[in-house]
Structures are given as structure tokens and as C-alpha cells.
Design an enzyme around this catalytic site. Structure first.
Site, PDB file in Angstrom:
ATOM      1  N   LYS A  27       0.576  -6.885  34.117  1.00 26.24           N
ATOM      2  CA  LYS A  27       0.714  -7.465  35.465  1.00 26.24           C
ATOM      3  C   LYS A  27      -0.680  -7.689  36.070  1.00 26.24           C
ATOM      4  O   LYS A  27      -0.961  -8.723  36.670  1.00 26.24           O
ATOM      5  CB  LYS A  27       1.512  -6.518  36.382  1.00 26.24           C
ATOM      6  CG  LYS A  27       2.969  -6.389  36.029  1.00 26.24           C
ATOM      7  CD  LYS A  27       3.742  -7.639  36.391  1.00 26.24           C
ATOM      8  CE  LYS A  27       5.182  -7.596  35.938  1.00 26.24           C
ATOM      9  NZ  LYS A  27       5.830  -8.905  35.917  1.00 26.24           N
ATOM     10  N   SER A  37       3.642  -6.108  40.723  1.00 20.57           N
ATOM     11  CA  SER A  37       4.244  -4.802  41.003  1.00 20.57           C
ATOM     12  C   SER A  37       3.219  -3.893  41.676  1.00 20.57           C
ATOM     13  O   SER A  37       2.009  -4.014  41.426  1.00 20.57           O
ATOM     14  CB  SER A  37       4.663  -4.182  39.670  1.00 20.57           C
ATOM     15  OG  SER A  37       4.937  -2.812  39.820  1.00 20.57           O
ATOM     16  N   TYR A  65       2.536  -2.185  30.444  1.00 16.00           N
ATOM     17  CA  TYR A  65       3.317  -3.012  31.372  1.00 16.00           C
ATOM     18  C   TYR A  65       2.483  -3.286  32.625  1.00 16.00           C
ATOM     19  O   TYR A  65       2.292  -4.443  33.037  1.00 16.00           O
ATOM     20  CB  TYR A  65       4.626  -2.293  31.760  1.00 16.00           C
ATOM     21  CG  TYR A  65       5.285  -2.882  32.985  1.00 16.00           C
ATOM     22  CD1 TYR A  65       5.928  -4.113  32.923  1.00 16.00           C
ATOM     23  CD2 TYR A  65       5.237  -2.224  34.225  1.00 16.00           C
ATOM     24  CE1 TYR A  65       6.514  -4.670  34.055  1.00 16.00           C
ATOM     25  CE2 TYR A  65       5.820  -2.770  35.355  1.00 16.00           C
ATOM     26  CZ  TYR A  65       6.455  -3.993  35.268  1.00 16.00           C
ATOM     27  OH  TYR A  65       7.016  -4.548  36.388  1.00 16.00           O
TER      28      TYR A  65
END
Ligand code: NAD
Ligand code: UD1
Length: 341
Positions: free
Chosen positions: A155, A126, A151
Site C-alpha cells: 500500500k 490503509s 501487505y
């Protein structure tokens, strides 16, 4: 010869669109999903659309035995790894669950792949790994790691693992795709984003206002240093994004093993929140009541991709326009006001 693609998280919003493109292109597909944020319905609809069948395995990427069974039974040539939890706010409240699922789960997946000598992976990362960008448009060389929530950090950590894995074993090929803001839906209106509970992201929330499930949209801040004061993002149609994955697979088919490659998937064009509302109202003739509120903590002013490396390396560019994104999102939402239920 190995001919099957494993798509982890394939029943989710982006996964379903990818599975459809894979089936249309003639690939055999196995979907591994634990349905923690999706249902089988999405893949059943994909099968209907493609007039072909993706195999569905209900299970987790953290379940070693389940992975061994899949890799033992199917000739998997590459894994498209989308499985993961993705709610930013929730990740700050439940960091262990996010690291366990997104990070530790990926370690289990990579170990199982390694054991079966399957060394081709495309990972859904992302733009969040860039944190507050030092300059925009954001190239793949921009600094990463300054993430602001578990989060995003999960990643970033997976990206590091894949990089180390490729450095240690030249048999591996790993394409890290950094998505910008995926929106829209397949033009059939049969598959789309089906958030559980109240959506956090702009377009899903706006769609719920349009169907009367929410009363008004809160615009998080109108004092950013942008043209109209609201946040600017690079929205990309989910079908363009799905096609980018097929080009990543083609890169693997043509060039593997090549180690790690990191590629932005965005359009290169930023739109403000007000521009999104305006485009939505024009395209759908629905009125969207909104009011300004404080900035959302952790939000940045503006973020959009430099898409040139994706063009150079994958021969891929996003083709669909903002009008397509809002029209297709609205078709999905209005035909399925309760999602897949
Ligand atoms: P989604 O929640 O719709 O899809 C993720 C899928 O993974 C779901 O079907 C869920 O049930 C499944 N899943 C979660 N944990 C699993 C596990 N342990 N084992 C098996 N399946 C599991 O989300 P999405 O929007 O389709 O996103 C797909 C991927 O792309 C995610 O990794 C997400 O972090 C990443 N991503 C999404 C966006 C976005 O805006 N949607 C942006 C950047 C990156
Ligand atoms: C968010 C996540 C990001 C994640 C991405 C995709 C945060 C801080 N960032 O990105 O990590 O990768 O989703 O899942 O959560 N907005 C409103 N009102 C709303 C919702 C959003 O004004 O109700 C604004 C935001 O301030 C932002 C823009 O709309 O300017 C887009 O927001 P959103 O769709 O949540 O995406 P990101 O914040 O870019």
C-alpha cells in the site's frame, strides 16, 4: 462526455457497497474483478437493490489487454481502485504474490489509464501505512512507511507511485483514501463481508462465534496501555466509507487536475476490543464467549483517525454509530450464515 466509473475489486466487501452508492447516485459503473476473493453474487445483489445494472468484467488489473478493452469500450472518467489482496498474515508468507498483485498490478492499471488519457484515480489505502503511530489521533501528516508486513508495504509503495506520477504529470489527480477499520454491512442484509476461510479480523471472527462457526473469540492481549488493556481501533461503517468515495469523486469532478491528495477515512473515535464485544452483545442479545491470549505480533495498542481533513476537503464525516455497525453486521451474518453461498 465521459460518464462511467471503473471500480476495480468492485465485487469485494467494500467495493459492493461503493457500487451500490454509485448506482443510486446515477453513475454508470463497470466492475473489474477476478473474483479471487469474491463472487458475482455480490454485484447481482447490488443490482437488485439499486434496480440498476453495473457491468461486470471478469479479469485482472494485471491484464493489459483486458484494461485496453474496457477503456476502449466505455467512456471512463475515473477509476476507483480497490482490487488487491488484503490478508496481512498471508502477505508475510507469500510476499511475491502480494507485491505482484497489489503493486505490479497497479502499475499496469496506471499505464493503461495513462495510455487512454484517464488520469483520475481514487486509491484504497490503509491506516496500516502509518505503522506504529507517533501520536494519536493520526493526521495525514503523520509519518508513513514504517510498515510491518508486505501487505502494508504494498500500500505504501502504491502511494509513492501515485505521488510520483502526479508530480511528473500535472494532468493526473489521485485521491489516496486511508481507511481505518471498515465494519458493518448494508442495512438490507443483502451485502456484507464474506471472508474465505477463518477470518483474521475482529468483527468477522466475532460474527462467526455468534453463529456458532467458531467456539470462542481470542482477545489478543489485555496488557496494552489502554483503558481496559485491550487494543483500540477506529471502526467505521462500510456505508459511511462508501459515501466517502462518492465525495472523493465529487472532488475530482469539481477540482481536477489537482495532483495528489491523501485523506483519512475514519470516525475519530476509538473502541477497545472489550467495548466491541459489549456493544455486540447488547445490540444482538447474543453471548460471545472469549478468552485472553498473548498479543498478536505486529499489533499496536491504539489507533484512531483525525477526521478533520476529510471534512474540510471532502465535506464528509462518518455518521453511523457503533450500534449501527454491530446491528447491520449481525443482520448480514444471521441472514447469510454462509455468506453469498
Ligand atoms: P475484498 O477482498 O473483499 O475485495 C477486494 C476485491 O479485489 C476482491 O473482490 C478480489 O476478488 C479483487 N481482486 C484482488 N486482486 C485482483 C486483481 N488482480 N484484479 C482484479 N480484482 C482483484 O477486500 P475489501 O475489504 O473490500 O478491500 C478493498 C480494498 O480496500 C483493498 O485494496 C484493501 O486492501 C483495502 N482496505 C481494506 C480494509 C479492510 O479492513 N477491509 C482496510 C484498509 C484498506
Ligand atoms: C488489521 C491489519 C491491518 C489491516 C486491517 C484491515 C494486522 C496486524 N493489521 O488491522 O494491516 O489494514 O486489519 O484489514 O493484522 N483482535 C482480537 N481477536 C481477533 C482479531 C482481532 O482481539 O480474533 C483485536 C486486535 O488485536 C486489534 C483489534 O481486535 O486490537 C482489531 O483487529 P483487526 O480487526 O484484525 O484489525 P487491525 O489489527 O486494526
Amino acid at each position: 462526455m465521459r460518464t462511467t466509473i471503473l471500480v476495480t475489486g468492485g465485487a469485494g466487501y467494500i467495493g459492493a457497497h461503493i457500487v451500490l452508492e454509485l448506482l443510486k447516485a446515477g453513475y454508470s459503473v463497470v466492475v473489474l474483478d477476478n473474483f479471487s476473493n469474491s463472487s458475482k453474487q455480490s454485484i447481482l445483489r447490488v443490482n437488485r437493490l439499486a434496480k440498476k445494472t453495473a457491468t461486470i468484467v471478469e479479469g485482472s488489473i494485471s491484464d493489459r489487454e483486458c484494461l485496453y478493452k474496457i477503456f476502449g469500450a466505455y467512456e471512463v472518467s475515473a477509476v476507483l481502485h480497490l482490487a488487491g489482496l488484503k490478508a496481512v498474515g498471508e502477505s508475510s508468507k507469500e510476499p511475491l504474490r502480494y507485491y505482484q498483485n497489489n503493486f505490479s498490478g497497479t502499475l499496469v492499471l496506471c499505464e493503461a489509464m495513462d495510455k487512454f488519457n484517464i488520469k483520475n484515480i481514487v486509491f484504497s489505502s490503509s491506516a496500516t501505512v502509518y505503522g506504529e503511530p507517533d501520536k494519536i489521533p493520526i493526521t495525514e501528516c503523520s509519518q508513513t512507511g514504517n510498515t510491518t508486513n508486505p501487505y502494508g508495504t504494498s500500500k505504501y509503495m502504491v502511494e509513492r507511485v501515485l505521488s510520483d506520477l502526479c508530480a511528473a504529470d500535472s494532468g493526473w489527480s489521485s485521491v489516496v483514501l486511508r481507511y481505518f477499520n471498515p465494519v458493518g454491512a448494508h442495512k438490507s442484509g443483502l451485502i456484507g463481508e464474506d471472508p474465505k476461510g477463518t477470518p483474521c479480523n475482529l468483527v468477522p471472527y466475532l460474527l462467526q462465534v455468534a453463529v456458532g462457526k467458531q467456539t470462542e473469540l481470542k482477545v489478543y492481549g489485555n496488557d496494552y496501555p489502554t483503558a481496559d488493556g485491550t487494543g483500540v481501533r477506529d471502526y467505521i461503517h462500510v456505508v459511511d466509507l462508501a459515501k466517502g468515495h462518492l465525495m472523493a469523486l465529487k472532488l475530482i469532478e469539481d477540482k481536477a487536475p489537482f495532483g495528489i491528495d491523501v485523506i483519512n477515512l475514519g470516525t475519530g473515535r476509538g473502541y477497545s476490543v472489550l467495548e466491541i464485544i459489549d456493544a455486540f452483545q447488547k445490540e444482538t442479545l447474543q453471548s460471545i464467549p472469549f478468552r485472553y491470549t498473548d498479543r498478536r505480533p505486529g499489533d499496536i495498542a491504539a489507533c484512531f483517525a483525525d477526521p478533520e481533513y476529510a471534512y474540510k476537503r471532502l465535506n464528509w464525516r462518518a455518521k453511523l454509530k457503533l450500534e449501527d455497525m454491530v446491528r447491520d453486521a449481525w443482520r448480514w451474518q444471521s441472514k447469510n450464515p454462509n455468506g453469498y453461498n
